[in-house]
Each structure stands twice: as C-alpha cells, then as structure tokens.
Scaffold this motif. Structure first.
Motif, mmCIF file in Angstrom:
data_model
loop_
_atom_site.group_PDB
_atom_site.id
_atom_site.type_symbol
_atom_site.label_atom_id
_atom_site.label_comp_id
_atom_site.label_asym_id
_atom_site.label_seq_id
_atom_site.Cartn_x
_atom_site.Cartn_y
_atom_site.Cartn_z
ATOM 1 N N GLU A 1 -2.396 -0.157 -4.113
ATOM 2 C CA GLU A 1 -1.989 -1.240 -3.745
ATOM 3 C C GLU A 1 -1.047 -1.419 -4.956
ATOM 4 O OE1 GLU A 1 -1.965 -3.092 -1.027
ATOM 5 O OE2 GLU A 1 -3.094 -1.758 -0.013
ATOM 6 N N SER B 1 1.014 5.729 -0.281
ATOM 7 C CA SER B 1 0.040 6.948 -0.431
ATOM 8 C C SER B 1 1.180 8.139 -1.198
ATOM 9 C CB SER B 1 -0.221 7.310 0.964
ATOM 10 O OG SER B 1 -1.190 6.611 1.651
ATOM 11 N N LEU C 1 -3.877 13.670 -2.655
ATOM 12 C CA LEU C 1 -3.468 12.307 -2.296
ATOM 13 C C LEU C 1 -4.150 11.221 -2.937
ATOM 14 C CD1 LEU C 1 -1.839 11.111 0.085
ATOM 15 C CD2 LEU C 1 -4.049 10.947 1.631
ATOM 16 N N ARG C 2 -3.105 10.275 -3.621
ATOM 17 C CA ARG C 2 -3.577 8.863 -4.173
ATOM 18 C C ARG C 2 -3.024 7.825 -3.528
ATOM 19 N NH1 ARG C 2 -5.164 10.741 -9.480
ATOM 20 N NH2 ARG C 2 -5.844 8.550 -9.467
ATOM 21 N N GLN C 3 -3.811 6.944 -3.199
ATOM 22 C CA GLN C 3 -3.538 5.568 -2.468
ATOM 23 C C GLN C 3 -3.705 4.561 -3.370
ATOM 24 O OE1 GLN C 3 -4.794 5.448 1.536
ATOM 25 N NE2 GLN C 3 -5.038 7.416 1.611
ATOM 26 N N HIS D 1 0.797 -1.249 -0.105
ATOM 27 C CA HIS D 1 0.080 -0.184 -0.146
ATOM 28 C C HIS D 1 0.910 1.083 -0.014
ATOM 29 C CE1 HIS D 1 -3.855 2.278 0.709
ATOM 30 N NE2 HIS D 1 -2.789 3.095 1.482
ATOM 31 N N ASP E 1 6.205 6.405 -1.817
ATOM 32 C CA ASP E 1 5.424 6.371 -0.617
ATOM 33 C C ASP E 1 5.730 7.391 0.227
ATOM 34 O OD1 ASP E 1 3.413 5.605 0.825
ATOM 35 O OD2 ASP E 1 4.513 4.138 2.020
#
Length: 174
Positions: free
Chosen positions: A20, A9, A16-18, A7, A72
């Motif tokens: 997997e 971020s 903000l983009r998250q 994961h 990240d």
C-alpha cells in the motif's frame, strides 16, 4: 488527516511484491524505503544524475521520475536483480574485471543504463557507449574505465551467444 493509499503489485527482480503506497511516492523511494533495495541510489531527485536508473518492463528508466503507482503490474529490475558474485551478469563482470568504478555511487545507475544499451545494441562503439551514458553522471572518472567495462561486457555477451549457438548447432547434428 487521512492518508490515501493505493495497493500496487510489482514484480521486482523476479519476485511479486505488493504494498500500500501513497500515490505521490516515487518508484526510487518505493524500492529503497519500502522494499529495502538500496542499490538504487538517489543523487539529485531531479532526473539529472541517473544514479536511480532501473529497468521497467525491459526499458531503462530513471526511477526518480516515475511514481510507484505507475509501476503497478510492471516488471522492475534493480542492480540487485542482475546477478550474484557466483553468477554475475556480464555488465557486473565487465565492471569487476575492467575496474569500471571508483567511488561506486553512480555505478548501479550506470550498469542499469548500460544493460539497456546492450539490449538495444549488443556491439556498441565507444562513441555509442558514451552517447548511452548521457544522463548518467559520474563525478569521479573520465568515463574511460566505464567504457572499457561496457565493451568487455558486450564481448562477454557475444561470446556467450556464440557458445549457445554452437551448442545448439552441435545438438542439431546428432
């Protein structure tokens, strides 16, 4: 077979983009394939051409040399995050007004590399601009229009700063 993901971020162009992602996913492919930000071009996958250049925490980086998991927690700016037609970034305006592109494939990477240069050196000479273009290959031009566009962008940035300073000084005189 089980696919391992991590994961992440990442703040991309202020949002903000998250996601997997597989640990081996390159930042360039994350931007293009996961986030659908296709302004970041992939020309070589060997870090030679510079078409994939983006800003990571304010520094110009070839996104084909960085894993998405390494970004990240970082702030990434792509060419899409520079500005819009009604509020262009000075580098975009310089390329627009001085015809700094031909086919356009390298242009996003060139712009991002030059944003990094202008951040470090707001008044570069022609030689410094050409040095700053090392690692960003344009196969269509002799770079002169690109150099002119960057010089114009530098002038626009200086003028905006002078205007801002004059307004601040005028406000102090009240």
């Amino acid at each position: 077979m089980v696919t391992v993901t991590k994961h992440i971020s990442v703040t991309v162009n202020g949002a903000l983009r998250q996601a997997e992602v597989e640990p081996r996913l390159l930042l360039a492919h994350f931007l293009r394939d996961v986030l659908d930000l296709t302004g970041t071009h992939i020309g070589c996958d060997t870090s030679q051409c510079g078409a994939c250049t983006v800003m990571v925490n304010g520094e110009a980086v070839k996104s084909c040399t960085m894993l998405a998991v390494q970004a990240d927690g970082a702030a990434v700016t792509t060419v899409e995050g520079l500005g819009q037609m009604d509020a262009m970034h000075p580098i975009q305006q310089g390329f627009w007004e001085k015809h700094g592109l031909q086919c356009g494939f390298c242009t996003p990477g060139v712009m991002m590399a030059m944003v990094g240069l202008l951040k470090e050196n707001p008044d570069p000479s022609e030689e410094e601009i050409r040095d700053g273009l090392e690692g960003v290959i344009c196969r269509c031009t002799g770079y002169q229009f690109i150099v002119s566009a960057v010089q114009h962008a530098a002038k626009l940035i200086r003028e905006a700063e002078e205007t801002k300073q004059a307004m601040a000084n005028a406000g102090e005189g009240r």
